[in-house]
Design an enzyme around this catalytic site. Structure first.
Site, short mmCIF file in Angstrom:
data_model
loop_
_atom_site.label_atom_id
_atom_site.label_comp_id
_atom_site.label_asym_id
_atom_site.label_seq_id
_atom_site.Cartn_x
_atom_site.Cartn_y
_atom_site.Cartn_z
N ASP A 48 5.15 -4.54 -9.03
CA ASP A 48 4.06 -4.12 -8.16
C ASP A 48 3.12 -3.24 -8.99
O ASP A 48 3.43 -2.08 -9.28
CB ASP A 48 4.66 -3.35 -6.97
CG ASP A 48 3.58 -2.76 -6.07
OD1 ASP A 48 2.39 -2.79 -6.44
OD2 ASP A 48 3.95 -2.25 -5.00
N LYS B 49 -8.26 -1.49 -5.10
CA LYS B 49 -7.87 -0.25 -5.78
C LYS B 49 -8.44 -0.19 -7.20
O LYS B 49 -8.29 0.81 -7.89
CB LYS B 49 -6.36 -0.11 -5.82
CG LYS B 49 -5.72 0.05 -4.43
CD LYS B 49 -4.27 0.45 -4.54
CE LYS B 49 -3.43 0.10 -3.35
NZ LYS B 49 -3.58 1.01 -2.22
N1 7TS Z 1 2.16 -1.16 -3.64
C1 7TS Z 1 1.77 0.07 -3.99
C2 7TS Z 1 2.44 0.78 -5.10
C3 7TS Z 1 0.72 0.66 -3.29
O1 7TS Z 1 0.33 1.89 -3.63
C4 7TS Z 1 0.10 -0.04 -2.23
C5 7TS Z 1 -0.99 0.58 -1.39
C6 7TS Z 1 0.52 -1.33 -1.94
C7 7TS Z 1 1.56 -1.86 -2.66
C8 7TS Z 1 -0.12 -2.17 -0.88
O2 7TS Z 1 -1.38 -2.55 -1.30
P1 7TS Z 1 -2.37 -3.38 -0.33
O3 7TS Z 1 -3.64 -3.43 -1.08
O4 7TS Z 1 -1.76 -4.71 -0.13
O5 7TS Z 1 -2.45 -2.58 0.93
N2 7TS Z 1 -0.92 1.97 -1.38
C9 7TS Z 1 -1.57 2.79 -0.56
C10 7TS Z 1 -1.46 4.16 -0.65
O6 7TS Z 1 -0.79 4.76 -1.49
N3 7TS Z 1 -2.20 4.72 0.30
O7 7TS Z 1 -2.77 3.75 1.02
C11 7TS Z 1 -2.38 2.55 0.48
#
Ligand code: 7TS
Length: 405
Positions: free
Chosen positions: A198, A224
């Protein structure tokens, strides 16, 4: 010139005034802000080139297809992937992890084991629980040390003959811990397990090179890394991706269809059914071009400097606990902390009143909160535009909260 001095003018949102103060955005780990080039590229696409991809012979259809496929090439270069076919465009990290877990679920047998870690985001926990439940497999976790590092001595005995998958984060979204990806992948491969990394919190902050990481799958989100929401990346090693059965069907993922069967399309399209996020792919290209222009080494260095400054400033405030590895080199650009006597949500609300945006809560990492023995934490996270002065403003504000108790 400092990096933030160069980049700040590129982010229109930083002109916002929040609660009568200039915005201090310290929540990029939840979602980063976007430079103007990303916004303009997406608008230009909709104004000039929008059509569906991979189907229309007309000029706009071909332009849109070209723009969409260019995103794949940019991603390939950005992560050092060997081939563009290894890059699957998804809806984000969560989507990529679900895609891999669903596909692997069909290959698991009763009694198989999936290893994750105690510091995973829920999106690298729940899809594996679901896969395990389908197959009668078990999910187990590599513990963390008191310093917030992965406990590698505990990892080896957990890695057994029944371990089919080792799924773990490259950088913890709470502790900031950078995990030793190459070493874990080497051990997992020797045990015959597939590795899934991840990279949601690593991709924004460090240069990536798939071959040297040695994993089988790597996932991250565009939103991100300064790109738009709604798109992400799943990289898969070609041999492993080729063996993976698609679990989502629809248009564009097939070559030929009969009523009772179908022949899958080539990689990577067999994993991209339906109309993809096209404007978002255009935005992702612009985001990667922006990051590459600034330079990922420079971004990493900037993140480290801010993290080190922040950890030192917060640790000096009475009643503040900072979580995670002590050495900034062992961390990504996030700092989780708590203020004695204040709920993390109150910390975030009081900081917001001063125009400072931080996240508070369990950060979608409840198993980790249990390990830390807390209900939640407050967390600051940095991006290319954050300045040392903003860190100081945060530290002063936190000191104000602490002394008011
Ligand atoms: N894995 C990690 C390590 C993350 O930080 C996040 C989102 C996800 C997976 C999921 O990502 P998405 O783009 O599919 O939602 N992290 C965070 C956070 O730390 N605060 O809000 C979202």
């Amino acid at each position: 010139m400092r990096l933030d001095e160069i980049t700040r003018p590129d982010f229109p949102i930083l002109e916002r005034i929040v609660n009568d103060r200039p915005l201090v955005y310290l929540d990029s780990a939840a979602s980063s802000q976007k430079p103007r080039t990303v916004l303009e590229a997406m608008t230009r696409y909709y104004e000039r080139s929008h059509a569906n991809v991979h189907r229309s012979i007309h000029t706009l259809g071909e332009e849109a297809t070209e723009l969409y496929e260019t995103a794949r090439d940019r991603v390939q270069r950005f992560i050092g992937a060997g081939a563009r076919e290894e890059v699957v465009l998804t809806r984000g990290t969560t989507d990529g992890l679900n895609l891999v877990a669903d596909a692997i679920a069909h290959t698991l047998r009763r009694g198989d084991e999936i290893l994750i870690t105690e510091m995973e985001h829920h999106s690298n926990v729940i899809p594996w629980q679901m896969a395990a439940r389908l197959a009668g497999a078990t999910v187990r976790a590599i513990p963390i040390t008191a310093d917030g590092l992965l406990d590698l001595t505990a990892f080896q005995p957990l890695l057994g003959q029944r371990t089919r998958v080792v799924a773990f984060t490259h950088v913890s979204n709470v502790l900031g811990t950078i995990t030793p990806v190459a070493e874990i992948c080497r051990l997992a491969r020797a045990a015959g397990a597939v590795t899934v990394v991840d990279g949601a919190q690593a991709a924004p902050h460090m240069p990536l090179d798939m071959p040297s990481l040695g994993c089988d799958f790597y996932v991250f989100s565009s939103h991100k890394i300064l790109g738009p929401t709604g798109i992400g990346v799943l990289w898969g090693r070609r041999e492993v991706l080729e063996r993976l059965e698609p679990t989502r069907g629809g248009g564009e993922m097939i070559k030929e269809v009969w009523i009772d069967r179908a022949q899958w399309n080539d990689l990577p399209w067999r994993f991209e059914p339906g109309t993809p996020p096209i404007a978002e792919a255009v935005g992702l290209t612009a985001a990667i071009e922006y990051l590459e222009k600034v330079g990922m080494e420079r971004i990493q260095e900037h993140g480290r400097e801010l993290t080190a400054r922040c950890m030192a400033a917060l640790a000096a405030v009475p009643g503040v606990t900072v979580y995670g590895p002590r050495r900034p080199e062992q961390r990504g650009a996030v700092v989780a902390f708590s203020v004695a006597g204040l709920h993390p949500h109150d910390v975030a609300a009081l900081l917001d009143a001063e125009g400072i945006a931080v996240r508070a809560g369990h950060h979608c990492a409840q198993p980790l909160m249990r390990c830390l023995g807390v209900v939640g934490t407050s967390r600051v996270s940095f991006s290319v535009f954050n300045s040392p002065e903003e860190v100081d403003r945060l530290a002063t504000a936190v000191a104000g909260l602490s002394s008011a108790l």
